[in-house]
Design a protein around this motif. Structure first.
Motif, PDB file in Angstrom:
ATOM      1  N   MET A 103       0.843  -1.187   0.000  1.00 13.03           N
ATOM      2  CA  MET A 103       0.000   0.000   0.000  1.00 13.03           C
ATOM      3  C   MET A 103       0.882   1.241   0.000  1.00 13.03           C
ATOM      4  SD  MET A 103      -3.003  -1.274   0.026  1.00 13.03           S
ATOM      5  CE  MET A 103      -4.098   0.017   0.538  1.00 13.03           C
ATOM      6  N   LEU A 104       0.516   2.206  -0.829  1.00 13.65           N
ATOM      7  CA  LEU A 104       1.199   3.489  -0.869  1.00 13.65           C
ATOM      8  C   LEU A 104       0.692   4.374   0.266  1.00 13.65           C
ATOM      9  CD1 LEU A 104       0.966   4.610  -4.600  1.00 13.65           C
ATOM     10  CD2 LEU A 104       3.050   4.162  -3.327  1.00 13.65           C
ATOM     11  N   SER A 105       1.503   5.286   0.676  1.00 16.11           N
ATOM     12  CA  SER A 105       1.064   6.340   1.586  1.00 16.11           C
ATOM     13  C   SER A 105       1.407   7.664   0.919  1.00 16.11           C
ATOM     14  CB  SER A 105       1.754   6.221   2.939  1.00 16.11           C
ATOM     15  OG  SER A 105       3.111   6.589   2.823  1.00 16.11           O
ATOM     16  N   GLU A 106       0.835   8.755   1.427  1.00 17.54           N
ATOM     17  CA  GLU A 106       1.165  10.070   0.883  1.00 17.54           C
ATOM     18  C   GLU A 106       2.648  10.370   1.069  1.00 17.54           C
ATOM     19  OE1 GLU A 106      -1.589  12.928   2.493  1.00 17.54           O
ATOM     20  OE2 GLU A 106      -3.272  12.044   1.413  1.00 17.54           O
ATOM     21  N   ASP A 107       3.239   9.911   2.180  1.00 18.01           N
ATOM     22  CA  ASP A 107       4.681  10.106   2.396  1.00 18.01           C
ATOM     23  C   ASP A 107       5.504   9.370   1.346  1.00 18.01           C
ATOM     24  OD1 ASP A 107       4.452  11.799   4.566  1.00 18.01           O
ATOM     25  OD2 ASP A 107       4.576  10.185   6.051  1.00 18.01           O
ATOM     26  N   ASP A 108       5.066   8.140   0.979  1.00 13.94           N
ATOM     27  CA  ASP A 108       5.771   7.383  -0.059  1.00 13.94           C
ATOM     28  C   ASP A 108       5.767   8.151  -1.379  1.00 13.94           C
ATOM     29  OD1 ASP A 108       6.171   5.237   1.690  1.00 13.94           O
ATOM     30  OD2 ASP A 108       4.326   4.227   1.069  1.00 13.94           O
ATOM     31  N   ILE A 109       4.619   8.711  -1.723  1.00 16.27           N
ATOM     32  CA  ILE A 109       4.502   9.461  -2.981  1.00 16.27           C
ATOM     33  C   ILE A 109       5.417  10.684  -2.939  1.00 16.27           C
ATOM     34  CG2 ILE A 109       2.938  10.815  -4.434  1.00 16.27           C
ATOM     35  CD1 ILE A 109       0.665   8.937  -3.447  1.00 16.27           C
ATOM     36  N   LYS A 110       5.411  11.397  -1.817  1.00  7.40           N
ATOM     37  CA  LYS A 110       6.249  12.597  -1.679  1.00  7.40           C
ATOM     38  C   LYS A 110       7.724  12.247  -1.854  1.00  7.40           C
ATOM     39  CE  LYS A 110       7.464  16.171   1.586  1.00  7.40           C
ATOM     40  NZ  LYS A 110       8.503  15.768   2.504  1.00  7.40           N
ATOM     41  N   LYS A 111       8.158  11.158  -1.220  1.00  8.13           N
ATOM     42  CA  LYS A 111       9.569  10.747  -1.330  1.00  8.13           C
ATOM     43  C   LYS A 111       9.913  10.355  -2.765  1.00  8.13           C
ATOM     44  CE  LYS A 111       9.936   9.244   3.436  1.00  8.13           C
ATOM     45  NZ  LYS A 111       9.894   8.105   4.338  1.00  8.13           N
TER      46      LYS A 111
ATOM     47  N   ASN B  45     -10.058   2.269   3.626  1.00  6.38           N
ATOM     48  CA  ASN B  45      -9.648   1.179   2.744  1.00  6.38           C
ATOM     49  C   ASN B  45      -9.727   1.602   1.277  1.00  6.38           C
ATOM     50  OD1 ASN B  45      -8.828  -1.591   2.315  1.00  6.38           O
ATOM     51  ND2 ASN B  45     -10.886  -1.904   1.510  1.00  6.38           N
ATOM     52  N   ASP B  46     -10.849   2.204   0.854  1.00  6.97           N
ATOM     53  CA  ASP B  46     -10.983   2.656  -0.531  1.00  6.97           C
ATOM     54  C   ASP B  46      -9.966   3.743  -0.857  1.00  6.97           C
ATOM     55  OD1 ASP B  46     -13.010   0.871  -0.943  1.00  6.97           O
ATOM     56  OD2 ASP B  46     -14.574   2.368  -1.285  1.00  6.97           O
ATOM     57  N   TYR B  47      -9.688   4.619   0.095  1.00  9.92           N
ATOM     58  CA  TYR B  47      -8.690   5.662  -0.119  1.00  9.92           C
ATOM     59  C   TYR B  47      -7.329   5.034  -0.404  1.00  9.92           C
ATOM     60  CZ  TYR B  47      -6.161  10.046   0.476  1.00  9.92           C
ATOM     61  OH  TYR B  47      -5.362  11.156   0.261  1.00  9.92           O
ATOM     62  N   SER B  48      -6.956   4.039   0.399  1.00  8.05           N
ATOM     63  CA  SER B  48      -5.668   3.376   0.216  1.00  8.05           C
ATOM     64  C   SER B  48      -5.615   2.547  -1.060  1.00  8.05           C
ATOM     65  CB  SER B  48      -5.366   2.465   1.411  1.00  8.05           C
ATOM     66  OG  SER B  48      -5.255   3.213   2.583  1.00  8.05           O
ATOM     67  N   MET B  49      -6.717   1.862  -1.364  1.00  3.19           N
ATOM     68  CA  MET B  49      -6.733   0.945  -2.511  1.00  3.19           C
ATOM     69  C   MET B  49      -6.866   1.655  -3.859  1.00  3.19           C
ATOM     70  SD  MET B  49      -6.613  -2.339  -1.615  1.00  3.19           S
ATOM     71  CE  MET B  49      -7.431  -3.113  -2.976  1.00  3.19           C
ATOM     72  N   TYR B  50      -7.703   2.697  -3.916  1.00  6.52           N
ATOM     73  CA  TYR B  50      -8.032   3.307  -5.195  1.00  6.52           C
ATOM     74  C   TYR B  50      -7.511   4.746  -5.348  1.00  6.52           C
ATOM     75  CZ  TYR B  50     -11.314  -0.581  -5.063  1.00  6.52           C
ATOM     76  OH  TYR B  50     -11.861  -1.818  -4.949  1.00  6.52           O
ATOM     77  N   ILE B  51      -7.628   5.534  -4.303  1.00  7.81           N
ATOM     78  CA  ILE B  51      -7.328   6.959  -4.423  1.00  7.81           C
ATOM     79  C   ILE B  51      -5.826   7.234  -4.399  1.00  7.81           C
ATOM     80  CG2 ILE B  51      -7.707   9.251  -3.444  1.00  7.81           C
ATOM     81  CD1 ILE B  51     -10.203   7.929  -4.735  1.00  7.81           C
ATOM     82  N   LEU B  52      -5.095   6.648  -3.456  1.00  9.70           N
ATOM     83  CA  LEU B  52      -3.651   6.927  -3.386  1.00  9.70           C
ATOM     84  C   LEU B  52      -2.903   6.530  -4.664  1.00  9.70           C
ATOM     85  CD1 LEU B  52      -2.672   6.240   0.325  1.00  9.70           C
ATOM     86  CD2 LEU B  52      -2.538   8.398  -0.917  1.00  9.70           C
ATOM     87  N   PRO B  53      -3.160   5.355  -5.248  1.00  7.13           N
ATOM     88  CA  PRO B  53      -2.483   5.069  -6.529  1.00  7.13           C
ATOM     89  C   PRO B  53      -2.863   6.065  -7.627  1.00  7.13           C
ATOM     90  CG  PRO B  53      -3.350   3.047  -5.573  1.00  7.13           C
ATOM     91  CD  PRO B  53      -3.894   4.177  -4.759  1.00  7.13           C
ATOM     92  N   LEU B  54      -4.126   6.510  -7.612  1.00  6.84           N
ATOM     93  CA  LEU B  54      -4.565   7.498  -8.597  1.00  6.84           C
ATOM     94  C   LEU B  54      -3.885   8.845  -8.348  1.00  6.84           C
ATOM     95  CD1 LEU B  54      -6.400   8.190 -10.972  1.00  6.84           C
ATOM     96  CD2 LEU B  54      -8.239   8.617  -9.320  1.00  6.84           C
ATOM     97  N   ILE B  55      -3.781   9.246  -7.096  1.00 11.96           N
ATOM     98  CA  ILE B  55      -3.062  10.489  -6.758  1.00 11.96           C
ATOM     99  C   ILE B  55      -1.626  10.401  -7.273  1.00 11.96           C
ATOM    100  CG2 ILE B  55      -2.033  11.783  -4.835  1.00 11.96           C
ATOM    101  CD1 ILE B  55      -4.645  11.291  -3.284  1.00 11.96           C
TER     102      ILE B  55
ATOM    103  N   LYS C 209      -5.175   6.128 -18.812  1.00 13.24           N
ATOM    104  CA  LYS C 209      -5.276   5.305 -17.596  1.00 13.24           C
ATOM    105  C   LYS C 209      -5.920   6.096 -16.456  1.00 13.24           C
ATOM    106  CE  LYS C 209      -2.339   2.978 -14.218  1.00 13.24           C
ATOM    107  NZ  LYS C 209      -0.989   2.793 -13.736  1.00 13.24           N
ATOM    108  N   ILE C 210      -5.523   7.349 -16.305  1.00 10.43           N
ATOM    109  CA  ILE C 210      -6.084   8.217 -15.258  1.00 10.43           C
ATOM    110  C   ILE C 210      -7.574   8.443 -15.509  1.00 10.43           C
ATOM    111  CG2 ILE C 210      -6.067  10.582 -14.365  1.00 10.43           C
ATOM    112  CD1 ILE C 210      -2.970  10.473 -14.763  1.00 10.43           C
ATOM    113  N   ASN C 211      -7.941   8.779 -16.748  1.00 13.35           N
ATOM    114  CA  ASN C 211      -9.354   9.011 -17.066  1.00 13.35           C
ATOM    115  C   ASN C 211     -10.191   7.763 -16.840  1.00 13.35           C
ATOM    116  OD1 ASN C 211      -9.503  11.753 -17.678  1.00 13.35           O
ATOM    117  ND2 ASN C 211      -8.654  11.416 -19.711  1.00 13.35           N
ATOM    118  N   ASN C 212      -9.669   6.608 -17.217  1.00 14.10           N
ATOM    119  CA  ASN C 212     -10.396   5.352 -16.984  1.00 14.10           C
ATOM    120  C   ASN C 212     -10.606   5.107 -15.496  1.00 14.10           C
ATOM    121  OD1 ASN C 212     -10.614   4.791 -19.709  1.00 14.10           O
ATOM    122  ND2 ASN C 212      -8.828   3.444 -19.757  1.00 14.10           N
TER     123      ASN C 212
END
Length: 189
Positions: free
Chosen positions: A15-23, A123-133, A170-173
């Motif tokens: 699972m990604l976190s916002e900190d992982d994305i920032k790094k 759970n949905d935020y971690s599974m779907y939103i963070l990868p999309l972010i 991919k983002i639009n889908n």
């Protein structure tokens, strides 16, 4: 820092976190927070569901029913329900959190005032939103000349790209799938 692991259909995913994305993107705190706010606003606008807990008040003048359909869902928390002169307690109803529906134990009549919090589940935020972010931030930061190109012409030669498999598609889908997932119920009149 240990990453959270989940098992889906026998496969192990991290699972990604916002900190992982920032790094990964190597941004300053200020730049990351500005871009994160922009991306979250874009996602919220596109799918019509708040990503952060948001409090709503819903009123209906002449309520007469045993079901309350929320204007915004998924439901996170009910703060208060009052119908007529009656303040309802959790014993007076059953909740469908994902569908945003409150099933009352009895048919009630009167002025409805409901205060509740709506947001996407953790759970949905971690599974779907963070990868999309992550994908949207990478897309915004991509400065490549061919990022949005569908074809390039050099003299007599033209190269056409299949834009249906690019990051933008991919983002639009993903956004369209989330919008369908959280689409509103239609109320029969």
């Amino acid at each position: 820092m240990k990453k959270k692991e989940i098992d889906i259909c026998g496969g192990l995913f991290f699972m990604l976190s916002e900190d992982d994305i920032k790094k990964r993107l190597d941004l300053s705190d200020d730049d990351f927070n500005k871009l994160l706010g922009l991306v979250k606003a874009q996602i919220t606008q596109k799918i019509g569901v708040p990503l952060e807990p948001t409090v709503f008040t819903q009123v209906e003048r002449n309520f007469f029913d045993d079901i309350i359909i929320l204007d915004y869902f998924p439901l996170d928390k009910i703060h208060h329900i009052k119908i007529g002169e009656e303040d309802l307690t959790s014993d007076d109803y059953i909740i469908d959190y994902d569908g945003g529906i409150i099933y009352l134990n009895n048919t009630l009549r009167g002025f409805l005032k409901l205060k509740y919090t709506s947001c996407i589940s953790t759970n949905d935020y971690s599974m779907y939103i963070l990868p999309l972010i992550n994908d949207i931030m990478e897309y915004h930061l991509d400065t490549g000349w061919d990022k949005d190109a569908s074809s390039i012409k050099e003299g007599e030669i033209t190269i056409t790209y299949d834009t249906s498999i690019g990051k933008g598609a991919k983002i639009n889908n993903a956004l369209n799938e989330l919008k369908e997932r959280y689409s509103a119920f239609c109320r029969m009149i």
